[in-house]
Design an enzyme around this catalytic site. Sequence first.
Site, PDB file in Angstrom:
ATOM      1  N   HIS A 157      -9.815   2.489   0.154  1.00  0.00           N
ATOM      2  CA  HIS A 157      -8.278   2.280  -0.099  1.00  0.00           C
ATOM      3  C   HIS A 157      -7.997   1.490  -1.236  1.00  0.00           C
ATOM      4  CE1 HIS A 157      -4.351   1.414   0.928  1.00  0.00           C
ATOM      5  NE2 HIS A 157      -4.495   0.767   2.061  1.00  0.00           N
TER       6      HIS A 157
ATOM      7  N   CYS B 136       0.885  -1.076   0.104  1.00  0.00           N
ATOM      8  CA  CYS B 136       0.012   0.121   0.105  1.00  0.00           C
ATOM      9  C   CYS B 136       0.838   1.374  -0.023  1.00  0.00           C
ATOM     10  CB  CYS B 136      -0.910  -0.075   1.335  1.00  0.00           C
ATOM     11  SG  CYS B 136      -2.021  -1.441   1.261  1.00  0.00           S
TER      12      CYS B 136
ATOM     13  N   HIS C 104      -2.344   8.410   5.777  1.00  0.00           N
ATOM     14  CA  HIS C 104      -2.573   7.048   5.407  1.00  0.00           C
ATOM     15  C   HIS C 104      -4.037   6.722   5.552  1.00  0.00           C
ATOM     16  CE1 HIS C 104      -1.870   3.270   3.401  1.00  0.00           C
ATOM     17  NE2 HIS C 104      -1.751   2.659   4.405  1.00  0.00           N
TER      18      HIS C 104
END
Length: 398
Positions: A326, A158, A290
């Site tokens: 996400h 990620c 994040h």
Amino acid sequence: MSTVVVSGLGVAAPGALDVETFWANLIAGRPAFAPAAALPDSGVIVGAVEEGSTFADLPIPLPAACDRNAVLAVAAAGQALTQAGLVPGTVAPERVAVVLGNGGGGLTSLDVQYERLFAQGKRPHPFSVPRAMGSSSASWVSIAYGAQGPCFVVASACASATHAIGVAAALVRSGAVDVAITGGTEAPLSRGTLLAWNAMKIMSRTGCRPFSRDRDGLVVAEGAGVLVLEREAHARARGLRPDVAVAGFGSGADAGDIVAPTADGMARAMRAALQDAGLSPAEIAYVNAHGTGTRANDLTEVQAMRDVFGAGALPPTSSIKGSTGHSLGAAGGLEAVATVLAMRRALAPPTAGLDDPDPELALDAIPLTARGMAIPAAMSNSFAFGGLNASLILRRLN
């Protein structure tokens, strides 16, 4: 060492096939989540990119050898290049790099081929390998736009897109290339991939709510966020007036757990980015976090920020994942685009879904409503499984 500026932006995101729609959704705190088509009746929700005219207008007919993650990348890159005014012939092709982040490669194609092989007893498609290979998105962007410089994919789960932007900026800064097409792309909404994420028990059925008291997980999404970077002198010579620079990049590893994050590793990446930019923590006006909406990530990220900025000095911070979900390896690309837009428009996007901020975090997470504010310098963070941390510093130019 040259100043590296942002001259173009492009996106393919849930609910948005262009930058202006993407920004409007963020500012409105408008989520774009829907039931997962690959897992009907499961209750799983995802962020899916709708197909539209952006895909129909691509410069090459994308053949059977192309996975969806590459389609998203080519679409977003085309927008960024158009915004930058980089039509074919503007730059020597060997001076244009393509550096993209991608966490999983051709996940959709892998699922399709495994079903053909194991469920249907058919041979794999002849283009199974080029569809699935992790570097295919960068290759297709190179092919579509004639970029003949360094071309590769960075894979760090990620944090992939943020790592890619940092590497691309280093190539431009060093003079190795004049222009870099960078960011990230991901298309993880296949049945097998979603079942794998669901098995980890970290997916929300109700929506992504970063930094909220009742946050209960992330929403997996697809998307692509692409930036065109170039040397400031090169951009000005083309008649541009660049206003945002990639000032610093920091990265590092926790060297700890494969899934559990550590505040120390995150803090080291942020400090490294600040040092690279030559800025102090007090000079950062806004942080694009994040902020996945999981219990562990949000808490650990805030702990790391306290370490870097001081417990009583955390800058206003928001996560766009409440709107976009996400998008894994693409997340840092979309978030870098959002941060550049926030700086240009003096408007910080809100954290969507944050109607009950977690008091334990003691964070100004810009709940629900966008905030007008000057942002001379900002930080954009990505933290990944495997303890892979990356941080970007962006600053306004005079």
